[in-house]
Design a protein around this motif. Sequence first.
Motif, mmCIF file in Angstrom:
data_model
loop_
_atom_site.group_PDB
_atom_site.id
_atom_site.type_symbol
_atom_site.label_atom_id
_atom_site.label_comp_id
_atom_site.label_asym_id
_atom_site.label_seq_id
_atom_site.Cartn_x
_atom_site.Cartn_y
_atom_site.Cartn_z
ATOM 1 N N THR A 108 9.305 39.737 8.949
ATOM 2 C CA THR A 108 9.918 39.003 9.990
ATOM 3 C C THR A 108 9.123 37.941 10.309
ATOM 4 O O THR A 108 9.818 36.984 10.540
ATOM 5 C CB THR A 108 10.137 40.352 11.136
ATOM 6 O OG1 THR A 108 10.848 41.027 10.762
ATOM 7 C CG2 THR A 108 10.859 39.507 12.311
ATOM 8 N N THR A 109 8.054 38.206 10.357
ATOM 9 C CA THR A 109 6.926 36.969 10.785
ATOM 10 C C THR A 109 6.874 35.852 9.635
ATOM 11 O O THR A 109 7.230 34.504 10.043
ATOM 12 C CB THR A 109 5.715 37.337 10.814
ATOM 13 O OG1 THR A 109 5.670 38.551 12.003
ATOM 14 C CG2 THR A 109 4.592 36.244 11.276
ATOM 15 N N VAL A 110 7.059 36.004 8.443
ATOM 16 C CA VAL A 110 7.217 35.138 7.327
ATOM 17 C C VAL A 110 8.397 34.403 7.359
ATOM 18 O O VAL A 110 8.499 33.438 7.241
ATOM 19 C CB VAL A 110 6.645 35.633 6.016
ATOM 20 C CG1 VAL A 110 7.140 34.984 4.829
ATOM 21 C CG2 VAL A 110 5.381 36.408 5.886
ATOM 22 N N LYS A 111 9.480 35.153 7.753
ATOM 23 C CA LYS A 111 10.802 34.509 7.565
ATOM 24 C C LYS A 111 10.801 33.467 8.771
ATOM 25 O O LYS A 111 11.463 32.519 8.686
ATOM 26 C CB LYS A 111 12.035 35.731 7.717
ATOM 27 C CG LYS A 111 13.188 34.984 7.810
ATOM 28 C CD LYS A 111 14.562 36.156 8.040
ATOM 29 C CE LYS A 111 15.848 35.529 7.974
ATOM 30 N NZ LYS A 111 16.815 36.398 8.330
ATOM 31 N N ARG A 112 10.492 33.971 9.960
ATOM 32 C CA ARG A 112 10.539 33.124 11.043
ATOM 33 C C ARG A 112 9.710 31.719 10.728
ATOM 34 O O ARG A 112 9.889 30.640 11.188
ATOM 35 C CB ARG A 112 9.784 33.656 12.437
ATOM 36 C CG ARG A 112 9.659 32.884 13.738
ATOM 37 C CD ARG A 112 11.141 32.512 14.056
ATOM 38 N NE ARG A 112 10.892 31.723 15.336
ATOM 39 C CZ ARG A 112 11.556 30.538 15.144
ATOM 40 N NH1 ARG A 112 12.151 29.899 14.337
ATOM 41 N NH2 ARG A 112 11.326 29.550 16.322
ATOM 42 N N LEU A 113 8.401 31.934 10.161
ATOM 43 C CA LEU A 113 7.370 30.774 9.687
ATOM 44 C C LEU A 113 8.129 30.038 8.781
ATOM 45 O O LEU A 113 7.874 28.734 8.865
ATOM 46 C CB LEU A 113 6.284 31.240 9.257
ATOM 47 C CG LEU A 113 5.097 30.591 9.020
ATOM 48 C CD1 LEU A 113 4.536 29.878 10.376
ATOM 49 C CD2 LEU A 113 3.671 31.543 8.432
ATOM 50 N N GLN A 114 8.774 30.518 7.952
ATOM 51 C CA GLN A 114 9.636 29.907 7.068
ATOM 52 C C GLN A 114 10.840 28.779 7.582
ATOM 53 O O GLN A 114 10.943 27.765 7.320
ATOM 54 C CB GLN A 114 10.290 30.470 5.747
ATOM 55 C CG GLN A 114 9.444 31.108 4.807
ATOM 56 C CD GLN A 114 10.156 32.146 3.966
ATOM 57 O OE1 GLN A 114 11.076 32.791 4.190
ATOM 58 N NE2 GLN A 114 9.563 32.168 2.728
ATOM 59 N N GLU A 115 11.589 29.251 8.761
ATOM 60 C CA GLU A 115 12.535 28.704 9.324
ATOM 61 C C GLU A 115 11.775 27.338 10.071
ATOM 62 O O GLU A 115 12.414 26.559 9.959
ATOM 63 C CB GLU A 115 13.096 29.718 10.387
ATOM 64 C CG GLU A 115 14.082 30.663 9.666
ATOM 65 C CD GLU A 115 14.490 31.659 10.831
ATOM 66 O OE1 GLU A 115 13.945 31.713 11.904
ATOM 67 O OE2 GLU A 115 15.214 32.616 10.358
ATOM 68 N N VAL A 116 10.876 27.723 10.743
ATOM 69 C CA VAL A 116 9.957 26.658 11.429
ATOM 70 C C VAL A 116 9.524 25.524 10.641
ATOM 71 O O VAL A 116 9.684 24.221 10.666
ATOM 72 C CB VAL A 116 8.765 27.126 12.310
ATOM 73 C CG1 VAL A 116 7.896 25.958 12.911
ATOM 74 C CG2 VAL A 116 9.609 28.068 13.401
ATOM 75 N N ASN A 117 9.076 26.039 9.393
ATOM 76 C CA ASN A 117 8.592 25.112 8.352
ATOM 77 C C ASN A 117 9.616 24.232 7.789
ATOM 78 O O ASN A 117 9.397 23.072 7.674
ATOM 79 C CB ASN A 117 7.812 25.864 7.185
ATOM 80 C CG ASN A 117 6.252 26.090 7.429
ATOM 81 O OD1 ASN A 117 5.652 25.579 8.276
ATOM 82 N ND2 ASN A 117 5.632 27.167 6.780
ATOM 83 N N ASN A 118 10.662 24.752 7.441
ATOM 84 C CA ASN A 118 11.943 24.042 6.883
ATOM 85 C C ASN A 118 12.604 23.028 8.136
ATOM 86 O O ASN A 118 12.610 21.919 7.652
ATOM 87 C CB ASN A 118 12.920 25.045 6.794
ATOM 88 C CG ASN A 118 13.024 25.906 5.150
ATOM 89 O OD1 ASN A 118 11.952 25.569 4.374
ATOM 90 N ND2 ASN A 118 13.647 27.100 5.339
ATOM 91 N N GLN A 119 12.310 23.324 9.162
ATOM 92 C CA GLN A 119 12.504 22.533 10.380
ATOM 93 C C GLN A 119 11.837 21.479 10.161
ATOM 94 O O GLN A 119 12.214 20.292 10.434
ATOM 95 C CB GLN A 119 12.830 23.118 11.557
ATOM 96 C CG GLN A 119 12.938 22.236 12.767
ATOM 97 C CD GLN A 119 12.877 22.944 14.303
ATOM 98 O OE1 GLN A 119 12.497 24.141 14.269
ATOM 99 N NE2 GLN A 119 13.350 22.409 15.321
ATOM 100 N N ASN A 120 10.598 21.694 10.224
ATOM 101 C CA ASN A 120 9.490 20.577 10.222
ATOM 102 C C ASN A 120 9.582 19.738 9.011
ATOM 103 O O ASN A 120 9.388 18.556 8.983
ATOM 104 C CB ASN A 120 8.010 21.145 10.365
ATOM 105 C CG ASN A 120 7.641 21.678 11.532
ATOM 106 O OD1 ASN A 120 8.449 21.420 12.686
ATOM 107 N ND2 ASN A 120 6.760 22.471 11.778
ATOM 108 N N GLN A 121 9.958 20.267 7.898
ATOM 109 C CA GLN A 121 10.013 19.550 6.670
ATOM 110 C C GLN A 121 11.101 18.350 6.759
ATOM 111 O O GLN A 121 11.199 17.324 6.531
ATOM 112 C CB GLN A 121 10.208 20.300 5.441
ATOM 113 C CG GLN A 121 10.221 19.765 4.253
ATOM 114 C CD GLN A 121 10.225 20.771 3.056
ATOM 115 O OE1 GLN A 121 10.873 21.853 3.160
ATOM 116 N NE2 GLN A 121 9.925 20.348 1.791
#
Length: 171
Positions: A108-121
Amino acid sequence: MASLMEELISTLDAEEKVYRSLLPIEQEKTRAVIAGDLGALQDISNQERELMDQSSALEGKREQISANIATVLGRDPGTITLEQIADALKNQPGDQRSLREVHDRLKTTVKRLQEVNNQNQKLIQESMEMVEYNMNVIRSTRMSSGSSNYSSDASEVAGMAPQHGMFDAKQ
């Protein structure tokens, strides 16, 4: 095997905490990208680097523990997954439940982190495109600066404007 399971669960828990502590940093990165705050982005990059170093060390430890567990279970250490390890713990429901819980939290934490990273990218990509667009506008303005200088009656082009730098310091 019990001590290996405790060590695996402990390592996964520590890894999840590192990723969870990375979330607010990534959210701050979003605000810094939107604001164009390069100083804050530099500080954030340093914080990210520290946490990613910790994560890499924990990941290496987790892989080693998983390989040891795979050997004990008679499985291939290169292909065993946490799900397979949890499935093998039928006779140890407490360890099985603990492993599944920490694994679910980590996912769950990694999925949320990936979402934020994709947004930042995406934000960074858009910022880069805007910078490139602005640079192209500036270049085209400089190249065509002499072609639109007309005299007062607008029938003939006046002399070329003197070429200074990109910005006129006298203004």
